[in-house]
Design a protein around this motif. Structure first.
Motif, PDB file in Angstrom:
ATOM      1  N   UNK A 131       2.181  -2.177 -10.981  1.00 38.58           N
ATOM      2  CA  UNK A 131       1.203  -2.988 -11.698  1.00 38.58           C
ATOM      3  C   UNK A 131       1.047  -4.414 -11.193  1.00 38.58           C
ATOM      4  N   UNK A 132       1.817  -4.816 -10.214  1.00 38.73           N
ATOM      5  CA  UNK A 132       1.771  -6.192  -9.726  1.00 38.73           C
ATOM      6  C   UNK A 132       0.574  -6.413  -8.806  1.00 38.73           C
ATOM      7  N   UNK A 133      -0.194  -7.463  -9.054  1.00 32.81           N
ATOM      8  CA  UNK A 133      -1.312  -7.806  -8.181  1.00 32.81           C
ATOM      9  C   UNK A 133      -0.777  -8.336  -6.858  1.00 32.81           C
ATOM     10  N   UNK A 134      -1.401  -7.982  -5.730  1.00 34.96           N
ATOM     11  CA  UNK A 134      -0.938  -8.501  -4.442  1.00 34.96           C
ATOM     12  C   UNK A 134      -0.786 -10.016  -4.413  1.00 34.96           C
ATOM     13  N   UNK A 135      -1.732 -10.723  -5.015  1.00 33.13           N
ATOM     14  CA  UNK A 135      -1.663 -12.184  -4.995  1.00 33.13           C
ATOM     15  C   UNK A 135      -0.460 -12.735  -5.754  1.00 33.13           C
ATOM     16  N   UNK A 136       0.085 -11.937  -6.679  1.00 31.07           N
ATOM     17  CA  UNK A 136       1.205 -12.406  -7.500  1.00 31.07           C
ATOM     18  C   UNK A 136       2.557 -12.246  -6.820  1.00 31.07           C
ATOM     19  N   UNK A 137       2.592 -11.450  -5.746  1.00 32.04           N
ATOM     20  CA  UNK A 137       3.860 -11.141  -5.093  1.00 32.04           C
ATOM     21  C   UNK A 137       4.564 -12.401  -4.609  1.00 32.04           C
ATOM     22  N   UNK A 178       0.827  -1.214   0.000  1.00 33.66           N
ATOM     23  CA  UNK A 178       0.000   0.000   0.000  1.00 33.66           C
ATOM     24  C   UNK A 178       0.861   1.264   0.000  1.00 33.66           C
ATOM     25  N   UNK A 179       1.964   1.227   0.729  1.00 35.16           N
ATOM     26  CA  UNK A 179       2.745   2.433   0.989  1.00 35.16           C
ATOM     27  C   UNK A 179       3.211   3.183  -0.258  1.00 35.16           C
ATOM     28  N   UNK A 180       3.776   2.511  -1.276  1.00 34.22           N
ATOM     29  CA  UNK A 180       4.220   3.287  -2.436  1.00 34.22           C
ATOM     30  C   UNK A 180       3.072   3.922  -3.216  1.00 34.22           C
ATOM     31  N   UNK A 181       1.898   3.334  -3.135  1.00 35.44           N
ATOM     32  CA  UNK A 181       0.729   3.962  -3.771  1.00 35.44           C
ATOM     33  C   UNK A 181       0.422   5.273  -3.065  1.00 35.44           C
ATOM     34  N   UNK A 208     -10.480  -9.587   3.584  1.00 34.92           N
ATOM     35  CA  UNK A 208     -11.215 -10.358   2.588  1.00 34.92           C
ATOM     36  C   UNK A 208     -10.337 -10.775   1.414  1.00 34.92           C
ATOM     37  N   UNK A 209      -9.443  -9.880   0.992  1.00 35.76           N
ATOM     38  CA  UNK A 209      -8.606 -10.198  -0.170  1.00 35.76           C
ATOM     39  C   UNK A 209      -9.398 -10.358  -1.451  1.00 35.76           C
ATOM     40  N   UNK A 210     -10.625  -9.851  -1.453  1.00 33.63           N
ATOM     41  CA  UNK A 210     -11.511 -10.037  -2.588  1.00 33.63           C
ATOM     42  C   UNK A 210     -10.918  -9.512  -3.887  1.00 33.63           C
ATOM     43  N   UNK A 211     -10.149  -8.429  -3.799  1.00 31.04           N
ATOM     44  CA  UNK A 211      -9.627  -7.802  -5.012  1.00 31.04           C
ATOM     45  C   UNK A 211      -8.103  -7.919  -5.122  1.00 31.04           C
ATOM     46  N   UNK A 212      -7.524  -8.846  -4.386  1.00 35.42           N
ATOM     47  CA  UNK A 212      -6.068  -8.973  -4.391  1.00 35.42           C
ATOM     48  C   UNK A 212      -5.515  -9.556  -5.689  1.00 35.42           C
ATOM     49  N   UNK A 213      -6.385 -10.033  -6.556  1.00 33.07           N
ATOM     50  CA  UNK A 213      -5.930 -10.518  -7.856  1.00 33.07           C
ATOM     51  C   UNK A 213      -5.853  -9.426  -8.900  1.00 33.07           C
ATOM     52  N   UNK A 214      -6.290  -8.215  -8.552  1.00 28.49           N
ATOM     53  CA  UNK A 214      -6.270  -7.101  -9.501  1.00 28.49           C
ATOM     54  C   UNK A 214      -4.895  -6.440  -9.535  1.00 28.49           C
ATOM     55  N   UNK A 215      -4.449  -5.956 -10.693  1.00 29.02           N
ATOM     56  CA  UNK A 215      -3.166  -5.250 -10.771  1.00 29.02           C
ATOM     57  C   UNK A 215      -3.150  -4.033  -9.855  1.00 29.02           C
ATOM     58  N   UNK A 221      -2.592  -0.247  -8.781  1.00 29.66           N
ATOM     59  CA  UNK A 221      -2.688   1.005  -9.546  1.00 29.66           C
ATOM     60  C   UNK A 221      -1.363   1.748  -9.637  1.00 29.66           C
ATOM     61  N   UNK A 222      -0.325   1.240  -8.955  1.00 26.22           N
ATOM     62  CA  UNK A 222       0.979   1.891  -9.006  1.00 26.22           C
ATOM     63  C   UNK A 222       1.555   1.793 -10.420  1.00 26.22           C
ATOM     64  N   UNK A 223       1.748   2.925 -11.055  1.00 25.80           N
ATOM     65  CA  UNK A 223       2.241   2.952 -12.435  1.00 25.80           C
ATOM     66  C   UNK A 223       3.764   3.042 -12.519  1.00 25.80           C
ATOM     67  N   UNK A 224       4.363   3.715 -11.550  1.00 26.63           N
ATOM     68  CA  UNK A 224       5.812   3.883 -11.516  1.00 26.63           C
ATOM     69  C   UNK A 224       6.225   4.087 -10.069  1.00 26.63           C
ATOM     70  N   UNK A 225       7.466   3.777  -9.755  1.00 26.37           N
ATOM     71  CA  UNK A 225       7.922   3.919  -8.382  1.00 26.37           C
ATOM     72  C   UNK A 225       7.973   5.399  -8.007  1.00 26.37           C
TER      73      UNK A 225
END
Length: 223
Positions: A102-108, A78-81, A147-154, A156-160
């Motif tokens: 752009x990385x989804x939380x679940x993909x980390x 969350x922090x860099x966003x 819930x993690x309901x939306x953790x599969x979504x990319x 919104x961080x576009x750049x560091x």
């Protein structure tokens, strides 16, 4: 940076938790002359994801100056966003997950090669080693369903975000072991992490040492 020598430390908790995790760190930071915001992310709301979590942090910050965003564990996603949405003087990861744009939380987990807990290591021990038993029990009782309901979504961080960044690794962490974290930090941030004694829940195990380290990071910023 403003001339004011004090900071506003914005403390972001880890997964399934709350701002209470920082309740021993916050008074020490205040003793050292700083303001503190410890946000409860809306993790129980199925309609929210990391973007909305970041919005909650931004809203809590208001128009305060000299922001230092500090993220623990899952809060690192969350922090860099947050730092990409408001002016921030410093970003600090405390044994935290570092995302790619752009990385989804679940993909980390798979993307970083995280292998999970060691066989036979109970989750409670992995999280709470070094934490007094009564504090560990209270923290566990205060846990919230994420819930993690939306953790599969990319993400919104576009750049560091263009903000000075530090990473504090916990030498006794059995959830995110030091060997794993050193490689993750090198690969994703291109820096060498700083290190401190203590386990994953460092804010409960060594709150004064953590607060003093955060204060030092602020003091070391060029004025």
């Amino acid at each position: 940076m403003a001339d004011n020598e004090s900071a506003t430390f914005v403390l972001i908790h880890g997964g399934g938790s709350s701002g209470w995790d920082w309740h021993l760190v916050s008074p020490v930071l205040r003793e050292l002359g700083h303001e503190v915001i410890a946000v409860d992310l809306p993790i129980e709301d199925k309609s929210t994801g990391v973007s909305e979590y970041a919005d909650a942090v931004v809203e809590a910050c208001g128009d305060r100056p000299n922001l230092v965003v500090v993220a623990h564990s899952w809060g690192g996603l969350v922090a860099p966003i947050v730092c990409s949405r408001i002016e921030t003087e410093l970003l600090v990861f405390v044994t935290a997950m570092v995302p790619l744009p752009g990385e989804a939380p679940n993909d980390w987990w798979d993307a970083t090669g995280f292998s999970g807990l060691e066989p036979g290591d109970p989750e409670a021990d992995a999280f709470y080693n070094g934490v007094p038993a009564e504090l560990a029990e209270e923290c566990n009782a205060r846990g919230r369903e994420q819930t993690g309901e939306r953790d599969g979504e990319p993400s919104p961080l576009k750049a560091w975000p263009d903000v000075p960044t530090r990473f504090l690794l916990c030498r006794d962490d059995r959830f995110f072991p030091p060997e794993f974290m050193r490689g993750m930090v090198r690969d994703r941030l291109g820096i060498t992490p700083d290190e401190i004694d203590g386990g994953h829940m460092i804010a409960l195990a060594r709150p004064r040492e953590l607060a003093e380290r955060l204060h030092r990071y602020w003091a070391e910023l060029p004025r």
